[in-house]
Write an enzyme that holds these catalytic residues in place. Structure first.
Site, mmCIF file in Angstrom:
data_model
loop_
_atom_site.group_PDB
_atom_site.id
_atom_site.type_symbol
_atom_site.label_atom_id
_atom_site.label_comp_id
_atom_site.label_asym_id
_atom_site.label_seq_id
_atom_site.Cartn_x
_atom_site.Cartn_y
_atom_site.Cartn_z
ATOM 1 N NE ARG A 84 -94.352 60.010 -7.801
ATOM 2 C CZ ARG A 84 -94.480 60.769 -6.730
ATOM 3 N NH1 ARG A 84 -94.653 60.238 -5.537
ATOM 4 N NH2 ARG A 84 -94.430 62.082 -6.837
ATOM 5 C CG HIS B 130 -88.542 67.330 2.632
ATOM 6 N ND1 HIS B 130 -89.185 67.576 3.818
ATOM 7 C CD2 HIS B 130 -89.231 66.328 2.040
ATOM 8 C CE1 HIS B 130 -90.200 66.762 3.947
ATOM 9 N NE2 HIS B 130 -90.250 65.984 2.868
ATOM 10 C CG HIS C 15 -96.781 64.594 -9.292
ATOM 11 N ND1 HIS C 15 -97.455 63.652 -8.548
ATOM 12 C CD2 HIS C 15 -96.049 65.308 -8.403
ATOM 13 C CE1 HIS C 15 -97.152 63.803 -7.265
ATOM 14 N NE2 HIS C 15 -96.292 64.799 -7.147
ATOM 15 C CG ASP D 252 -88.986 65.545 -1.862
ATOM 16 O OD1 ASP D 252 -89.531 64.472 -2.186
ATOM 17 O OD2 ASP D 252 -89.576 66.428 -1.211
ATOM 18 C CG ASN E 293 -94.851 58.768 -1.176
ATOM 19 O OD1 ASN E 293 -93.842 58.351 -1.736
ATOM 20 N ND2 ASN E 293 -95.303 59.994 -1.371
ATOM 21 C CG ASP F 271 -91.242 61.657 2.282
ATOM 22 O OD1 ASP F 271 -91.318 62.775 2.789
ATOM 23 O OD2 ASP F 271 -91.130 61.463 1.051
ATOM 24 C CG HIS G 54 -86.454 62.353 0.042
ATOM 25 N ND1 HIS G 54 -86.791 63.053 1.174
ATOM 26 C CD2 HIS G 54 -87.622 62.137 -0.609
ATOM 27 C CE1 HIS G 54 -88.099 63.245 1.206
ATOM 28 N NE2 HIS G 54 -88.622 62.698 0.128
ATOM 29 C CG PHE H 71 -97.790 69.480 -2.541
ATOM 30 C CD1 PHE H 71 -97.499 70.787 -2.231
ATOM 31 C CD2 PHE H 71 -99.023 68.961 -2.142
ATOM 32 C CE1 PHE H 71 -98.394 71.583 -1.528
ATOM 33 C CE2 PHE H 71 -99.927 69.743 -1.433
ATOM 34 C CZ PHE H 71 -99.616 71.062 -1.128
ATOM 35 N N GLY H 72 -94.676 68.546 -5.838
ATOM 36 C CA GLY H 72 -93.510 67.760 -6.232
ATOM 37 C C GLY H 72 -92.720 68.360 -7.371
#
Ligand code: DOR
Length: 426
Positions: free
Chosen positions: A59, A233, A310, A306, A89, A147, A55, A324-325
């Site tokens: 990007r 997760h 960013h 995960d 995603n 996801d 996971h 989030f991240g």
């Protein structure tokens, strides 16, 4: 030929050695030494099979300002990963065979960690129309998932499980009920109330896992092939209990937990720092303790990062607006090696299994152990401690919630089929 002398061995089967590991032709040729041009002194180090991350958000395509394959896959090998599943995603989402092929081709040319792209379960990850599981599998997709988004439509998920299973693909779910989660930015409870922040209740996860397990039961009853569900997760005690019950009942379900849910709690949000903002959110200590138990008793099958990079500018916005991240490819193993094995005596062989055979099983790959003839996709680890310094990250996300933590268990050499892809020997 490469010889790693006097090195301790650890894989899912246990700890053994020291041994003199001879590597050539992409394989482990011997554990008993031999002639080699390059000799590495492995004294005090330990050798494990290369890690697989189920996971990671790399990007590409479309969000290269946050991360790209070149930086993400370099971060991966620095973290000891020889194999990695990228999340779909992206912009646009990876939902066609062409997109999967393009990612694989580009990753192969980089020659770092091997990429096993996940593809979207639904077109555009919009939750309305299924993607083409058969063609995606043929193109090399490793699993199907929306996801980053939740699967609100149970009927689509059921159809997706049925279709994916016909082609032997697992379906992985981001299990949160959107209508309960709403705009929550941290764990719901007294701390969120005190800070005046909207909470994301733990029940949002448990409710969705309960539903998804019923959807799986339905798909199993209707399908001649074997639908297979992977829960991403996992963050709550109740969610874990539900997975445990399902496993006891023999359902084909697996689950992962992340380094951040295993080492941090909601308390970290007290300073209102968005570096700790992640979905699902950091939970209470009792949830973290339950996850640690789940790693040991087999309820959890894998540690998955995960890794969600960013830009720093985005993560420096206020807690309500920041994305989030948490990025973690380069620190995942050292974190758990130090916090679980070092401080709590968590068995090293089990920890390594959670990075190797555990995630490999989720993808239907055979186990990988340190024995003669095995593929030389390996990681050499050093117990020597040093503080986490994000300025040294290969990832574009050069910040970390663990900055300054003193960790051991750093990968000092990573090999993919005998090729050195990362080297940081002293
Ligand atoms: O924290 C998260 N970040 N959770 C997700 O589900 C998505 C991810 C991202 O893509 O940034």
């Amino acid at each position: 030929m490469l010889l790693i002398k006097n090195v301790k061995l650890v894989d899912a089967l246990g700890e053994r050695g020291p041994a003199d590991v001879l590597i050539g032709e992409g394989k482990i040729l011997s554990l008993d030494g031999g002639e080699a041009e390059t000799v590495i002194d492995g004294t005090g180090l330990f050798l494990a099979p290369g890690f697989l991350d189920l996971h990671a958000h790399l990007r590409e395509p479309g969000q290269e300002v946050k991360e790209e394959l070149a930086t993400g896959l370099l971060a991966a090998v620095r973290g000891g990963y020889t194999d990695l599943v990228s999340m779909p995603n992206t912009t646009p989402p990876v939902d066609t065979p062409e997109a999967v092929r393009a990612l694989r081709k580009k990753a192969q040319a980089l020659g770092l960690a091997r990429l096993h792209p996940a593809a979207a379960l639904t077109q555009g990850q919009e939750g309305k129309t299924l993607t083409e599981a058969g063609l995606l599998k043929e193109a090399g997709a490793s699993l199907l998932t929306d996801d980053g988004h939740t699967n609100e439509d149970a009927g689509i998920l059921a159809a997706g499980l049925l279709q994916a299973s016909a082609f032997g693909l697992p379906v992985a779910v981001h299990a949160e009920d959107a209508s309960l989660r709403r705009g929550g930015v941290m764990n719901d409870g007294p701390l969120a109330d005190l800070l005046g922040l909207p909470g994301n209740p733990k029940e949002a996860e448990a409710a969705r896992i309960a539903r998804d397990l019923e959807v799986l039961r339905y798909a199993l009853r209707r399908s001649p092939t074997r639908p297979y569900l992977h829960i991403q997760h996992l963050s709550t005690k109740r969610g874990l209990e539900l997975v445990q019950e399902a496993k006891r009942a023999g359902l084909p379900v697996t689950a992962e937990a992340t380094p951040h849910h295993l080492t941090l709690t909601e308390e970290a949000l007290k300073a209102l720092d968005p570096l700790f903002k992640v979905a699902p959110p950091l939970r209470a200590e009792e949830d973290r303790e339950a996850l640690l138990k789940g790693l040991l008793d087999g309820t959890l099958d894998a540690v998955a990062t995960d890794h969600a990079p960013h830009t720093l500018a985005e993560k420096e916005m206020d807690l309500l607006r920041a994305p989030f991240g948490i990025p973690s490819l380069e620190v995942a193993f050292p974190l758990l090696y130090t916090e679980l094995h070092g401080k709590r005596g968590f068995p090293l062989a089990r920890l390594v299994e959670l990075f190797t055979d555990g995630p490999r099983r989720v993808l239907g790959l055979p186990p990988i152990h340190l024995e003669e003839g095995a593929e030389a996709s390996l990681v050499l680890l050093s117990p020597k401690e040093r503080p986490v310094d994000p300025a040294r990250f290969a990832s574009k996300a050069r910040y970390s919630p663990w900055t300054g933590w003193r960790l051991g268990g750093w990968p000092v050499l990573t090999l993919v089929e005998g090729r050195i892809v990362h080297e940081a020997l002293e």
